[in-house]
Each structure stands twice: as C-alpha cells, then as structure tokens.
Scaffold this motif. Structure first.
Motif, PDB file in Angstrom:
ATOM      1  N   MET A 308      -6.087  34.966  20.705  1.00  0.00           N
ATOM      2  CA  MET A 308      -5.112  33.898  20.867  1.00  0.00           C
ATOM      3  C   MET A 308      -3.708  34.464  21.030  1.00  0.00           C
ATOM      4  N   ARG A 309      -2.863  33.727  21.759  1.00  0.00           N
ATOM      5  CA  ARG A 309      -1.489  34.169  22.015  1.00  0.00           C
ATOM      6  C   ARG A 309      -0.596  33.985  20.789  1.00  0.00           C
ATOM      7  N   THR A 310      -0.902  32.994  19.968  1.00  0.00           N
ATOM      8  CA  THR A 310      -0.221  32.816  18.689  1.00  0.00           C
ATOM      9  C   THR A 310      -1.274  32.652  17.605  1.00  0.00           C
ATOM     10  N   SER A 311      -0.858  32.731  16.378  1.00  0.00           N
ATOM     11  CA  SER A 311      -1.780  32.764  15.251  1.00  0.00           C
ATOM     12  C   SER A 311      -2.706  31.549  15.204  1.00  0.00           C
ATOM     13  N   TYR A 312      -3.913  31.749  14.676  1.00  0.00           N
ATOM     14  CA  TYR A 312      -4.828  30.634  14.443  1.00  0.00           C
ATOM     15  C   TYR A 312      -4.166  29.614  13.517  1.00  0.00           C
ATOM     16  N   GLY A 320      -7.310  36.957  16.374  1.00  0.00           N
ATOM     17  CA  GLY A 320      -8.493  37.411  17.079  1.00  0.00           C
ATOM     18  C   GLY A 320      -8.173  38.725  17.771  1.00  0.00           C
ATOM     19  N   ALA A 321      -8.988  39.129  18.731  1.00  0.00           N
ATOM     20  CA  ALA A 321      -8.724  40.410  19.376  1.00  0.00           C
ATOM     21  C   ALA A 321      -9.473  40.544  20.688  1.00  0.00           C
ATOM     22  N   LEU A 322      -8.866  41.284  21.628  1.00  0.00           N
ATOM     23  CA  LEU A 322      -9.594  41.739  22.808  1.00  0.00           C
ATOM     24  C   LEU A 322     -10.621  42.776  22.360  1.00  0.00           C
ATOM     25  N   SER A 351      -5.159  33.957  25.055  1.00  0.00           N
ATOM     26  CA  SER A 351      -4.650  35.292  25.350  1.00  0.00           C
ATOM     27  C   SER A 351      -5.610  36.059  26.249  1.00  0.00           C
ATOM     28  N   ALA A 352      -6.908  35.992  25.941  1.00  0.00           N
ATOM     29  CA  ALA A 352      -7.912  36.676  26.764  1.00  0.00           C
ATOM     30  C   ALA A 352      -7.928  36.109  28.181  1.00  0.00           C
ATOM     31  N   ASN A 353      -7.882  34.793  28.308  1.00  0.00           N
ATOM     32  CA  ASN A 353      -7.887  34.171  29.633  1.00  0.00           C
ATOM     33  C   ASN A 353      -6.631  34.543  30.416  1.00  0.00           C
ATOM     34  N   ASN A 354      -5.495  34.584  29.730  1.00  0.00           N
ATOM     35  CA  ASN A 354      -4.243  34.945  30.380  1.00  0.00           C
ATOM     36  C   ASN A 354      -4.292  36.380  30.903  1.00  0.00           C
ATOM     37  N   TRP A 355      -4.769  37.292  30.065  1.00  0.00           N
ATOM     38  CA  TRP A 355      -4.784  38.699  30.467  1.00  0.00           C
ATOM     39  C   TRP A 355      -5.797  38.944  31.581  1.00  0.00           C
ATOM     40  N   LEU A 356      -6.968  38.329  31.476  1.00  0.00           N
ATOM     41  CA  LEU A 356      -7.977  38.546  32.521  1.00  0.00           C
ATOM     42  C   LEU A 356      -7.552  37.943  33.845  1.00  0.00           C
ATOM     43  N   ALA A 357      -6.917  36.774  33.805  1.00  0.00           N
ATOM     44  CA  ALA A 357      -6.441  36.160  35.043  1.00  0.00           C
ATOM     45  C   ALA A 357      -5.403  37.049  35.724  1.00  0.00           C
ATOM     46  N   LYS A 358      -4.504  37.622  34.937  1.00  0.00           N
ATOM     47  CA  LYS A 358      -3.510  38.548  35.500  1.00  0.00           C
ATOM     48  C   LYS A 358      -4.184  39.784  36.077  1.00  0.00           C
ATOM     49  N   THR A 359      -5.135  40.329  35.340  1.00  0.00           N
ATOM     50  CA  THR A 359      -5.830  41.540  35.781  1.00  0.00           C
ATOM     51  C   THR A 359      -6.586  41.296  37.078  1.00  0.00           C
ATOM     52  N   TYR A 360      -7.318  40.186  37.138  1.00  0.00           N
ATOM     53  CA  TYR A 360      -8.039  39.845  38.366  1.00  0.00           C
ATOM     54  C   TYR A 360      -7.082  39.785  39.558  1.00  0.00           C
ATOM     55  N   SER A 361      -5.964  39.087  39.357  1.00  0.00           N
ATOM     56  CA  SER A 361      -5.009  38.897  40.441  1.00  0.00           C
ATOM     57  C   SER A 361      -4.450  40.231  40.918  1.00  0.00           C
ATOM     58  N   ASP A 384      -1.540  28.703  33.115  1.00  0.00           N
ATOM     59  CA  ASP A 384      -2.584  29.592  33.630  1.00  0.00           C
ATOM     60  C   ASP A 384      -3.636  28.882  34.473  1.00  0.00           C
ATOM     61  N   PHE A 385      -3.649  27.551  34.474  1.00  0.00           N
ATOM     62  CA  PHE A 385      -4.653  26.849  35.279  1.00  0.00           C
ATOM     63  C   PHE A 385      -4.485  27.171  36.767  1.00  0.00           C
TER      64      PHE A 385
END
Length: 537
Positions: A308-312, A320-322, A351-361, A384-385
């Motif tokens: 997550m980008r901010t705390s649970y 959480g964590a990558l 956070s995971a979705n944000n990082w993977l979307a950037k990486t894919y792009s 991020d949508f």
C-alpha cells in the motif's frame, strides 16, 4: 404417374446424398454465440472438432447429416468457459491434502487436521483454506495448540489466499527457522519476541515441504480436470507453473490422458526458468499454450501483505511489501519485453499496481497488442486507472464479495473507491478477463458471473449490492469468461465464441444465465460440457 413418383424419389435421394456428413448436429437450442454482434442462434454443426456451420435448426438439418443429432430442447448453450486466472494444478494436489476452506473458527481448523491425520497418518501434514476473517475472533492463529497436538509431526497449512502459512514448531525446526531468521519480501510474525507460527509471503519459502511425487502430480491434474469439466470450464489459465509441471502436462496431453486446454503461465520467481523459456520460445499446441510469465508483485489484502502507498487503516505504520525490489521488476520486465512473451503480474495493493503500471509503460515504450496483464488489479489509485489503457486487467469478481465484509477496515473508505473497480478497468482497456483464482475461491464460474453482475453474496447481502457502480453487465461478464479471456491468451481466433472454424467447445446449462432472476444465477448447473465436440462431462 409412376414416372413422376420415380423422378421425385430420385430427386429426394440425390438431395440426401448431397448432404455433407458431420460428426454432431445441435438443434433447438438457446445458444449465445458471443460473436462480434453477440448473436443468438438455435443450431450448429461440428466436424473434426470444430464448428463448421451455425444457423437455424432447419438450415443446419437441410445441409448436413449425422448419426449424432442432439435436440437441446431450448436449453441454453454458451461457449466453453475460460477461467483466466486459477491454480489448476494446486487445486488438484489439494484433493490429497487437508481441506480447511469454510472453517468458522481455529477450533474447527484443528479438528479437521486431527481427523485428516487419523485417516491418512502422513509424515508431514499439509493443506490449505483457513481464513481468520471468517472467524468470530478475526486474528491470526498461533501455533501453541498445534504444538500440543503434533509435537513431532510437521504441520504447515496455508491461508485461503496462499499468502500466509500456519506452521508448528516441528515444521520450523525441520526448516531451520528461528526468531533471528531474516526475511525480505515477507514476514515471520512474532509476539513478545517469539514466533507465532504464521509466516507471510516470502517467509513461507523457508519451509522444507516434502517433494510431490510424479504419481501425486498426475493424479492431481486428473482430479482438477474432472472438477473443472463439471463446471463447464474448457480452458484454464494456470497462474504460475514450474517447468517440470508444464512438461508433465504436455506429456499427458500428447498421450491424450489429459484433455483440458491449458494456458500455462510460467512461474517467474526463478531466473533459470525465465532464461530457459525465453531461449526456447513460445510453445503452442491445440491444448497447451506457453507464452507468458507469472510474477508476484505483492502479497494479499487479507494477510496485510498487499503493498500500500500509505499505512493500513487497521495497522499503524504497516504498508505490506513488494515481493522483490523495484529494480528486480524492471529487470524481469525488460527481459520479457525483448521477447514475444507476455508478462502477467500479481498486484493487489495500490502501491504494487502503481509501480507495475509504471514499469510496464517504461519497458513497452508504447508497444500495442502486447496484452501484458495485471492479475487482480484489486486496489487502484484514481490517477492510475488511465494507465490501464495498454494493460489488460485480469480480475476475479468473487474476491470482491469475499472481501467486502472487512476490506474497508483494512484500507479505509477513500481507497475503497478504487477497489474491485471492474467497470472502471473495463472502461480503461476496453476488455476484461475474468477468473476465479481457485482454490482461493470456489471453482464455480457461475459464482463469478453472479459476483460480477449482482455483487452480492449468496445470502443476498448487501441488499443493494456492493459498490454497484462497478458491476458488469451480463453481456460483458459472459465475454469476460469467454472471448475476452481468449483474447487475453492470444487465442481469440480459435476459441471463446461459437463461430465457424473455432474449436467446438461449448456448455449446455440448466437455465438461461442471461435472463434468469439474479438471485438464481448461483444455482446454475452444467448439464454437459463438450470439448472439440466430444462430451467430456
């Protein structure tokens, strides 16, 4: 007069002789073809395992003849269903282990383990399915009672999502795990400085499980096939397989012992597997397609392993964590981008979705039609949508109705707006692939259909549906379980709809899922499943 009768008889005989012989004809059906126009039809003909004609019963019977005509008596037929994300092999193996799904307390978990061991008497007890969120006390269990019941027999039983493991001291000792063991990408949960017995994500890899025998593996695949056919599944996407399992599947299919069509996602957690298949290239037969890598981005929401980008909201200073470092995802993605393979990454947290979307792009650099997938795409930040315009979302609708009771406690009301947002994801990419993630959820695809469209549990909760602004229509849902799922596998030209030239994979149902009252959808049963025109259930 006799001459006219003779002429007429010869004409009828000549016409009959001109009919094309086929293997099977289906007539008088209520068939949803799921073609581009989403047309309905009532009849079709099959030859050599493929559809060769689609039309009215009169048209088909006039042009074709067969020794095997099936009168569907207006029963509903849909294309063979595709589960775009599941764990077929794992589910099959689970049939030989202790089943803990549906348990309502830790006491019930222990009772099932004791009963299993009394019957099987194995040297290492394994199983899966517990979920502390379904218990009255919604906390992770601890190992003390397991230690009392099994002081010398190792026990390691997984949470329903496969991202947490409950083990006893015997399993810890066997695996040389202590309170000082260092973990990256996971957690050994401790309380007052002592190991509780719960391991999260990468920490689970330290457990030294007994190796699966070849016979156990074969039996697992056959058991999984039998169960899947009974639910109308004719293609499954197995998310994360080792080379040895893929080769076993191929050998069984070549020997015609295993008939299920399998889109095999290669487990991307070992560099040697990535190197091997990138060097070998895509493997494609009528029943096996090996052209993608499954990579884990983070853990699961239920075990607070999702990044997550901010705390649970329900655990301060916990994010959480990558699973791997950000740099590692870039390395993997660059390798795959330089090939024809597809990258399919598990991402739950924002956070995971944000990082993977950037990486894919970054690595794809605008390449279209690569069909790289994010599996689950469960919690997305609003900004991020738009990144999903070139990322194919692969989601499991029953996760929404399983998690809806507690998800807001985990992440808060604001982040829930971008959670389980199937319609928003569909609008971004234009297609969406649907699956179950079994055995995390049930195999039943009609629960997928129900969760996607009605967004309630089978007890009609919540009354107005869960976040209905992100419900899918019935047409969109059926496409997501057939033609769009086929598209996500680069197989839309050979399956996913009832059209001439495609594999004759189809399912006869006991009710019309496109018209029946919503509350009745979960009661849908498969009457027959056909693969290549052959009845397999």
């Amino acid at each position: 007069m006799k001459k006219n009768i003779l002429t007429l008889s010869l004409s009828i005989l000549l016409f009959a002789c001109n009919k094309e012989k086929v293997d099977t004809i289906i007539i008088n059906s209520n068939t949803y073809t799921v073609n581009d126009n989403f047309d309905k039809t009532e009849a079709f003909a099959i030859k050599d395992g493929k559809f060769i004609a689609v039309g009215t019963s009169k048209e088909i019977q006039k042009k074709y003849e067969t020794k095997n005509t099936i009168d569907a008596k207006n029963q509903t037929i849909v294309p063979g269903l595709i589960d775009a994300h599941c764990h077929f092999f794992r589910m099959g193996l689970q049939q030989q282990k202790v089943a803990l799904d549906g348990t309502k307390s830790y006491d019930e978990v222990l009772e099932r383990i004791v009963a299993f061991q009394k019957e099987k008497n194995v040297a290492f007890i394994t199983g899966r399915g517990w979920d502390q969120n379904d218990w009255e006390i919604k906390e992770f269990p601890t190992k003390e009672r397991l230690d009392e019941l099994f002081p010398t027999t190792p026990v390691a039983v997984g949470r329903v999502d496969g991202h947490a493991l409950l083990v006893n001291q015997a399993a810890l000792d066997l695996s040389d795990i202590t309170k000082d063991t260092k973990v990256s990408g996971g957690e050994i949960i401790k309380k007052n400085g002592k190991i509780t017995g719960v391991l999260i994500d990468a920490a689970m890899d330290f457990i030294k499980f007994p190796a699966t025998t070849k016979q156990e593996a074969i039996q697992g695949l056959l058991d999984a096939e039998k169960i899947s056919f009974s639910y109308g599944l004719t293609t499954i996407d197995d998310a994360g397989l080792d080379r040895s399992t893929i080769e076993l599947i191929d050998s069984l299919q070549q020997a015609e012992s295993l008939k299920m069509r399998i889109y095999a996602m290669i487990s991307g957690d070992k560099q040697e597997q990535i190197d091997y298949y990138l060097n070998k290239g895509i493997i494609k037969t009528d029943r096996l397609n090996v052209r993608s890598f499954k990579v884990y981005g983070d853990g699961a929401l239920g075990s607070r392993g999702a990044a997550m980008r901010t705390s649970y909201s329900d655990r301060d200073n916990h994010f959480g964590a990558l699973i791997y470092s950000p740099e590692r995802y870039q390395e993997i993605a660059k390798q795959i981008a330089n090939s024809e393979f597809q990258m399919n990454t598990h991402a739950i947290g924002d956070s995971a979705n944000n990082w993977l979307a950037k990486t894919y792009s970054e690595v794809l650099k605008g390449q279209k039609n690569r069909r790289w997938r994010i599996e689950h795409a469960q919690i997305i930040s609003p900004e991020d949508f738009s990144k999903f315009d070139n990322i194919l979302p692969s989601v499991q609708p029953t996760h929404a109705t399983s998690d809806m009771y507690w998800a807001k406690d985990r992440i808060g009301e604001e982040r829930m707006k971008g959670a389980y947002a199937f319609k928003d994801l569909l609008d971004s990419y234009g297609k969406i692939a649907l699956g179950t993630d079994f055995p995390v959820e049930q195999v039943n695809p009609f629960l997928t259909f129900y969760a996607a469209t009605i967004r309630k549990d089978i007890n009609n909760y919540p009354e107005d549906g869960f976040q209905m602004e992100n419900a899918l229509s019935r047409e969109e849902t059926l496409k997501g379980m057939t033609i769009w799922a086929a598209y996500s596998n680069f197989e839309e030209e050979e399956k996913g709809s009832i059209e001439v030239g495609k594999f004759a994979d189809f399912v006869i149902l006991n009710q019309d899922i496109m018209e029946v009252e919503g509350s009745k959808i979960p009661k849908t049963k498969v009457i027959s499943t056909f693969l290549n025109g052959e009845k397999v259930y």
